[in-house]
Design an enzyme around this catalytic site. Structure first.
Site, PDB file in Angstrom:
ATOM      1  CG  ASP A  87      -1.891   1.158   1.251  1.00 22.57           C
ATOM      2  OD1 ASP A  87      -2.045   1.832   0.209  1.00 22.57           O
ATOM      3  OD2 ASP A  87      -2.495   1.408   2.304  1.00 22.57           O
ATOM      4  CG  ASP A 288      -3.428   4.997  -2.063  1.00 25.76           C
ATOM      5  OD1 ASP A 288      -2.549   4.118  -1.971  1.00 25.76           O
ATOM      6  OD2 ASP A 288      -4.301   5.194  -1.204  1.00 25.76           O
TER       7      ASP A 288
END
Length: 511
Positions: A87, A288
């Site tokens: 992530d 992201d």
């Protein structure tokens, strides 16, 4: 022995590409997409004048214990094996403890990708009892301790590496956050101190030269891509690699997320090209990998949906399009940093995602054409987020030392490799050119993505809420023959199987 993420659902560990880079393959986990989209579909349903879709969440629990893109790592002495989700929108690497995984009331499916037994590691040190605390907007999260131990990934070994140990959690798979350490959970919910997270620890222990990495997700249908720490791979992109600035938040004046200046959106089809944003448009956008769909401002979405023939279906909680749109040769074009910055073209095949029901039924229009979901949704009050439905089409270099992002058009399914390392700590991104006359933006949302606004700044930059498009000349080129009405079926049994939002970072949101 704990079941790890299988080779088809994991990073396949490779040898070191060179003395100053670490590379490993990434492979999609398609199982998690159901759980992720369910969260986002509920958002759309709540915005639909209270209409409810019944049991959209019914069949999603099993998918929630998996990660979207995951790495196989080991922790401790002797090594204990884990699968952890990668992530870029969070900053802590954390894993669940054996005690947390044993609590059936918290985790219906346990911890299928590993649980850490601290007493079994001779190199374990608890360095922050009770300091680890990550929470998410939907109420999920993890709490516990910070600890140090030996961690191995991609052929690299880090000693005394600091991580979070979840002693209580509602998430059964650990997360490998590789964002800015200014967004570590400890800062907002612990004792307020920063530590060297994975990119910085790799530099400090001589594994890579500079805190930077490159992400190549490959296309939607591909089984794998890769992440490369400490370098770039010039064989994985086409055209020029162009760098743009990463911007701080207006509140803290610190860089806490990968916020860049998004300055244009256009649509191109066989019938023409339409610019869907005003000439002075400039919007903060967060890149992201923890977000698998793309969230755009509502006004921009409205025009884009008109181009593509897309519509929001409140019963499904999805933006629906005919599946045949995936065959269209048109593109959605995102520009960054102004006229001198990079432009990334996203093909329809990367945006059209499948839908199905819990019984395996595929929704259809009244003319029999199958229904799919568009991987773009209106953001509402959330920040603009460019997730994997954008990132798959881009080769992205994240340079944490210089607060730079470099973008180029991805080279899908590239078979070759040409790795170039960062020459030294703080060195410029190899082979990249700086965008000329770059426009700037200011992110008013603090930290990793959370509810808040955004404004633009700079000589010619201004945030535009209602851009006037130059027309919809491209719309006819995107047109399909699907009827607008759906064939009726048991709506209470609908489950959307497609890509949506994954776990975000500290203080972030889980849609």
């Amino acid at each position: 022995m704990a079941r790890l993420i299988t080779p088809l659902l994991s990073f396949l560990l490779l040898t070191l590409a060179s003395a100053s880079t670490v590379q490993f393959e990434i492979v999609q986990n398609r199982d998690v997409r159901t759980a992720q989209l369910q969260r986002r579909s509920l958002v759309l349903q709540r915005r639909s004048l209270g209409r409810r879709a019944g049991t959209v969440t019914a069949e999603l629990a099993n998918a929630e214990v998996q990660g979207l893109y995951a790495a196989n790592i080991t922790i401790g002495t002797p090594p204990q094996s884990f699968g952890v989700q990668i992530d870029t929108g969070s900053s802590d690497l954390w894993v669940p403890s054996d005690a947390a995984c044993a609590v059936a009331t918290q985790l219906q499916n346990g911890c299928p990708n590993g649980q850490f037994v601290s007493s079994a590691s001779s190199t374990f040190q608890d360095v922050g009892q009770g300091d680890f605390n990550i929470s998410y907007v939907d109420g999920t999260g993890s709490t516990g301790d910070y600890f140090q131990d030996t961690m191995r990934i991609g052929g690299a070994t880090l000693t005394n590496f600091e991580m979070g140990l979840a002693t209580a959690t509602t998430i059964g798979t650990g997360i490998m956050g590789i964002g800015y350490n200014s967004s570590e959970a400890n800062i907002s919910t612990g004792n307020g101190t920063e530590y060297a997270n994975l990119p910085l620890a790799m530099v400090n222990q001589g594994v890579i030269n500079s805190a930077a990495y490159s992400l190549w997700l490959n296309d939607l249908q591909a089984t794998s891509g890769n992440v490369l720490f400490g370098g770039i791979d010039t064989a994985k992109y086409n055209g020029e690699l162009t760098s743009i600035n990463v911007y701080s938040t207006s509140r803290s004046r610190r860089v806490t997320s990968f916020t860049v200046a998004w300055t244009s959106l256009s649509a191109t089809s066989s019938s023409g090209t339409d610019v869907l944003t005003a000439s002075d448009f400039a919007e903060p956008a967060i890149l992201d990998s923890g977000t698998t769909i793309t969230l755009l401002p509502d006004e921009v979405c409205s025009k884009l949906f008109s181009e593509l023939g897309a519509s929001i279906n409140n019963q499904l909680g999805a933006v629906i399009v005919p599946c045949d749109l995936a065959k269209n040769t048109g593109t959605i074009n995102y520009a960054f940093g102004g006229p001198g910055g990079p432009t990334i073209k996203v093909q329809m095949s990367q945006l059209v995602l499948p839908l199905t029901t819990t019984t395996g039924q595929v929704p259809t229009y009244q003319n029999g054409q199958t229904v799919c979901q568009l991987g773009i949704q209106p953001a509402g009050q959330l920040p603009t987020l460019f997730g994997d439905t954008f990132l798959r089409s881009a080769y992205v270099v994240y340079d944490l030392e210089n607060n730079q992002i470099a973008l180029a058009q991805t080279n899908f399914n590239a078979k070759n490799s040409n790795i170039v390392s960062f020459a030294s700590k703080g060195a410029a991104i190899p082979s990249a050119t700086r965008a000329s006359n770059e426009l700037a933006v200011t992110q008013t949302a603090s930290g990793n993505p959370r509810v808040g606004g955004a404004t633009a700044a700079g000589t010619d930059a201004a945030a535009t809420s209602g851009p006037t498009a130059s027309g919809l000349n491209a719309a006819s080129g995107f047109k399909t023959n699907a009827a607008r009405s759906l064939q009726p079926f048991a709506w209470s049994k609908v489950v959307v199987l497609a890509v949506s939002v994954a776990f975000m970072g500290v203080g972030g949101l889980l849609l």
